[in-house]
Design a protein around this motif. Structure first.
Motif, PDB file in Angstrom:
ATOM      1  N   GLN A  71       0.743  -1.116  -0.057  1.00 39.14           N
ATOM      2  CA  GLN A  71      -0.154  -0.118  -0.046  1.00 39.14           C
ATOM      3  C   GLN A  71       0.632   1.211   0.000  1.00 39.14           C
ATOM      4  O   GLN A  71       0.645   2.376  -0.464  1.00 39.14           O
ATOM      5  CB  GLN A  71      -0.691  -0.010   1.264  1.00 39.14           C
ATOM      6  N   ASP A  72       2.164   1.095   0.649  1.00 39.52           N
ATOM      7  CA  ASP A  72       3.103   2.306   0.548  1.00 39.52           C
ATOM      8  C   ASP A  72       3.786   2.102  -0.730  1.00 39.52           C
ATOM      9  O   ASP A  72       4.967   1.483  -0.978  1.00 39.52           O
ATOM     10  CB  ASP A  72       3.950   2.105   1.857  1.00 39.52           C
ATOM     11  N   GLU A  73       3.308   2.924  -1.715  1.00 36.38           N
ATOM     12  CA  GLU A  73       4.002   2.868  -3.016  1.00 36.38           C
ATOM     13  C   GLU A  73       5.655   3.394  -2.845  1.00 36.38           C
ATOM     14  O   GLU A  73       6.459   2.894  -3.550  1.00 36.38           O
ATOM     15  CB  GLU A  73       3.198   3.899  -4.134  1.00 36.38           C
ATOM     16  N   GLY A  74       5.760   4.278  -1.922  1.00 33.95           N
ATOM     17  CA  GLY A  74       7.087   4.902  -1.813  1.00 33.95           C
ATOM     18  C   GLY A  74       8.323   3.725  -1.138  1.00 33.95           C
ATOM     19  O   GLY A  74       9.257   3.731  -1.969  1.00 33.95           O
ATOM     20  N   ALA A  75       7.609   2.876  -0.423  1.00 34.22           N
ATOM     21  CA  ALA A  75       8.297   1.802   0.050  1.00 34.22           C
ATOM     22  C   ALA A  75       8.756   0.897  -0.750  1.00 34.22           C
ATOM     23  O   ALA A  75       9.777   0.353  -1.082  1.00 34.22           O
ATOM     24  CB  ALA A  75       7.753   1.249   1.392  1.00 34.22           C
ATOM     25  N   LEU A  76       7.595   0.668  -1.791  1.00 34.89           N
ATOM     26  CA  LEU A  76       7.704  -0.334  -2.836  1.00 34.89           C
ATOM     27  C   LEU A  76       8.958   0.093  -3.771  1.00 34.89           C
ATOM     28  O   LEU A  76       9.642  -0.543  -4.101  1.00 34.89           O
ATOM     29  CB  LEU A  76       6.686  -0.627  -3.527  1.00 34.89           C
ATOM     30  N   ARG A  77       8.777   1.349  -3.858  1.00 34.29           N
ATOM     31  CA  ARG A  77       9.773   1.889  -5.015  1.00 34.29           C
ATOM     32  C   ARG A  77      11.117   1.824  -4.362  1.00 34.29           C
ATOM     33  O   ARG A  77      12.141   1.327  -5.313  1.00 34.29           O
ATOM     34  CB  ARG A  77       9.416   3.238  -5.392  1.00 34.29           C
ATOM     35  N   ALA A  78      11.371   2.254  -3.042  1.00 36.93           N
ATOM     36  CA  ALA A  78      12.743   2.138  -2.528  1.00 36.93           C
ATOM     37  C   ALA A  78      13.217   0.895  -2.498  1.00 36.93           C
ATOM     38  O   ALA A  78      14.389   0.667  -2.632  1.00 36.93           O
ATOM     39  CB  ALA A  78      12.482   2.747  -1.131  1.00 36.93           C
ATOM     40  N   PHE A  79      12.318  -0.062  -2.302  1.00 36.91           N
ATOM     41  CA  PHE A  79      12.773  -1.560  -2.334  1.00 36.91           C
ATOM     42  C   PHE A  79      13.296  -1.937  -3.513  1.00 36.91           C
ATOM     43  O   PHE A  79      14.356  -2.676  -3.808  1.00 36.91           O
ATOM     44  CB  PHE A  79      11.607  -2.367  -1.651  1.00 36.91           C
ATOM     45  N   LEU A  80      12.399  -1.627  -4.638  1.00 36.21           N
ATOM     46  CA  LEU A  80      12.619  -2.076  -6.004  1.00 36.21           C
ATOM     47  C   LEU A  80      14.152  -1.506  -6.586  1.00 36.21           C
ATOM     48  O   LEU A  80      14.793  -2.039  -7.289  1.00 36.21           O
ATOM     49  CB  LEU A  80      11.704  -1.528  -6.902  1.00 36.21           C
ATOM     50  N   ASP A  81      14.511   0.007  -6.054  1.00 36.05           N
ATOM     51  CA  ASP A  81      15.816   0.473  -6.423  1.00 36.05           C
ATOM     52  C   ASP A  81      16.965  -0.368  -5.938  1.00 36.05           C
ATOM     53  O   ASP A  81      17.909  -0.240  -6.464  1.00 36.05           O
ATOM     54  CB  ASP A  81      15.843   1.654  -5.571  1.00 36.05           C
ATOM     55  N   ARG A  82      16.819  -1.245  -4.785  1.00 38.00           N
ATOM     56  CA  ARG A  82      17.849  -2.021  -4.150  1.00 38.00           C
ATOM     57  C   ARG A  82      17.806  -3.487  -5.069  1.00 38.00           C
ATOM     58  O   ARG A  82      18.520  -4.244  -4.652  1.00 38.00           O
ATOM     59  CB  ARG A  82      17.701  -2.532  -2.785  1.00 38.00           C
ATOM     60  N   VAL A  83      16.780  -3.691  -5.917  1.00 38.10           N
ATOM     61  CA  VAL A  83      16.923  -4.928  -6.599  1.00 38.10           C
ATOM     62  C   VAL A  83      17.453  -4.878  -7.878  1.00 38.10           C
ATOM     63  O   VAL A  83      17.015  -3.959  -8.744  1.00 38.10           O
ATOM     64  CB  VAL A  83      15.180  -5.549  -6.872  1.00 38.10           C
TER      65      VAL A  83
END
Ligand code: BG6
Length: 478
Positions: A71-83
């Motif tokens: 639900q937290d799009e910001g967290a999802l994007r920040a995680f994907l940046d590390r992938v």
């Protein structure tokens, strides 16, 4: 507890386990704020993806398997940046230089082998050949760890040729479950239970891991494995160890694993008449096992119940009844410690026989119930009734309906922390196979055919008989 920066490479990063369990677990840990800066997760597989393509795939998996955090799009994007991603072939040198370029020198480095055991050897060799192993390197391998004792030994030897035992993390995800760890807390954190935890006071112990799911989508693997290899040799064996082991001197990897290992080595060989195998049939409208695997003559068991004995000072004479099966009436994992009757009833025979039962519910509705005997209310005589002293962990801890964290969250972070307590040691796995192999060999030698049981039932009737012959009965599955 925050963890140091790390690079985690997931071989088989596009596979089912990575997408369903490992990446969602990593994402949840990321959202909890446990990570320092500088964490990198690299998917590696043969499928040709670029980084963006892999990130899209991961995002889709997370939306399905970690919906709340997404639900937290910001967290999802920040995680994907590390992938990140590399296309890599375990059987050739293709892609390994690119992987090497992505890894950092001064971080914990973990390689997760989320692939079939055939690839363990080739991957281990290439990690070494391409000079990717540092002193802080850890490798993580999944079950099934081998198919029998011989193959488990071969896998251990392959890994040992390239890594020290202290670098090898063999996963049994049951050990990562909150409530399974709670078994140790209940036993060794309380004065109350341990003095009674032996054959003098315990009549027998029941360990049930019932599943309502079938084997859809895993037909090929399951047909070769069956319940004995899929569940009994590992998950139920681990539960048995934690219930039966002596108190380790410390909660540290070798102390705990030494004690578990001693339990497995003290197990007697199971007698053929102390084992019941079953296979679910259609029942109602669903497909039966043989139809599901497309083999009308399949003799693979989807259910097994057995009576085990541990020949040591603490447990001599106390049977352990273990059962597990697919397509049963409910999903329910429970350990029941059945205490003996009081030696003498001061209320006379008419008050009936009453024995305490400690039920440790592993899933769902995690908690503990202690059945105690009290006086039946009312002015009548001294009649006794059993009532539950009931505790749900969620209520007691005020966590409401929140599910406990997934086992993989704990286990993957333990890999990064370098804590092997909740992972199986090589000798432990081999000892478990040494106990399992003769049971399976006996079935083959005798041409044993599993007993049919109806989908949605509690299993084959013979499992009830196994208990009845001993004057006992299973506690209900619910
Ligand atoms: C896996 C088995 O290890 O554990 C599956 O291969 C089984 O057959 C699963 O369904 C059960 O795990 P859980 O966490 O759902 O109890």
């Amino acid at each position: 507890i925050p963890v140091d920066p790390f690079d985690l490479v997931i071989f088989g990063g596009t596979g089912d386990l990575a997408q369903r369990k490992i990446l969602p677990a990593l994402f949840r840990r990321f959202c909890s704020g446990q990570w320092a800066e500088g964490v990198q997760i690299i998917g590696a597989a043969r499928t040709i993806h670029d980084r963006a393509g892999f990130q899209t795939m991961v995002a889709e998996s997370l939306r399905t398997h970690a919906a709340a955090q997404c639900q937290d799009e910001g967290a999802l994007r920040a995680f994907l940046d590390r992938v990140d991603y590399v296309t890599l072939d375990g059987y050739s040198n293709e892609g390994w230089d690119q992987l090497s370029d992505k890894l950092n020198q001064d971080r914990v480095r973990a390689f997760y082998f989320s692939v079939g055991p055939r690839l363990f050897g080739p991957l281990a060799e290439r990690i070494k050949a391409h000079d990717l192993a540092t002193p802080s390197t850890r490798i993580v391998v999944e079950k099934p760890f081998g198919h029998d004792l011989e193959s488990a030994r071969a896998l251990n030897a392959t890994l040992a040729a390239h890594f020290r035992e202290s670098q090898i993390y063999r996963i049994d995800h049951y050990l990562g479950k909150e409530t399974v760890q709670n078994l140790m807390a209940v036993r060794f954190g309380n004065m109350l239970f341990e003095p009674l935890w032996n054959s003098q006071y315990v009549d027998h112990i029941q360990i049930t891991v019932a599943e309502s799911v079938g084997i859809d989508g895993r037909e090929e693997y399951y047909e070769r494995a069956g319940a004995m290899r899929d569940m009994m040799q590992n998950h139920l064996m681990q539960l048995l160890c934690l219930i039966a082991m002596e108190p380790p001197a410390k909660f540290d990897p070798d102390a705990v694993r030494d004690e578990k290992s001693k339990v497995i080595r003290a197990l007697d060989q199971v007698q053929p008449h102390h084992i019941v195998r079953g296979q679910f049939d259609g029942g109602g409208s669903g497909k039966g096992y043989s139809e599901t695997v497309g083999n009308p003559r399949s003799t693979t068991e989807s259910y097994v119940a057995l009576r085990a004995h541990i020949s040591n000072w603490r447990w001599a004479g106390t049977p352990f009844y273990l059962r597990t099966g697919k397509r049963l009436v409910a999903r329910s994992s429970v350990i029941n410690v059945m205490f003996k009757d009081a030696p003498h009833s001061i209320f006379g025979e008419e008050a009936g026989r009453h024995a305490n039962v400690l039920s440790i519910r592993l899933q769902p509705n995690e908690g503990i119930t202690l059945k105690v005997t009290i006086k039946e209310p009312g002015p009548g005589g001294m009649r006794l009734v059993d009532v539950p002293l009931d505790m749900s962990f969620a209520k007691a801890l005020g966590s409401g309906n929140q599910d406990p964290p997934d086992a993989y969250e704990r286990l993957v972070m333990d890999v990064i922390r370098g804590n092997q307590t909740l992972f199986m040691r090589g000798d432990e796995v081999e000892a478990a196979w040494a106990w399992t192999d003769p049971i399976i060999a006996g079935w083959h030698a005798r041409g044993d055919v599993p007993k049919p049981y109806e989908s949605g039932s509690t299993g084959p009737g013979d499992a009830e008989l196994l208990m009845k012959r001993d004057g006992r009965r299973w506690q209900g599955i619910n």
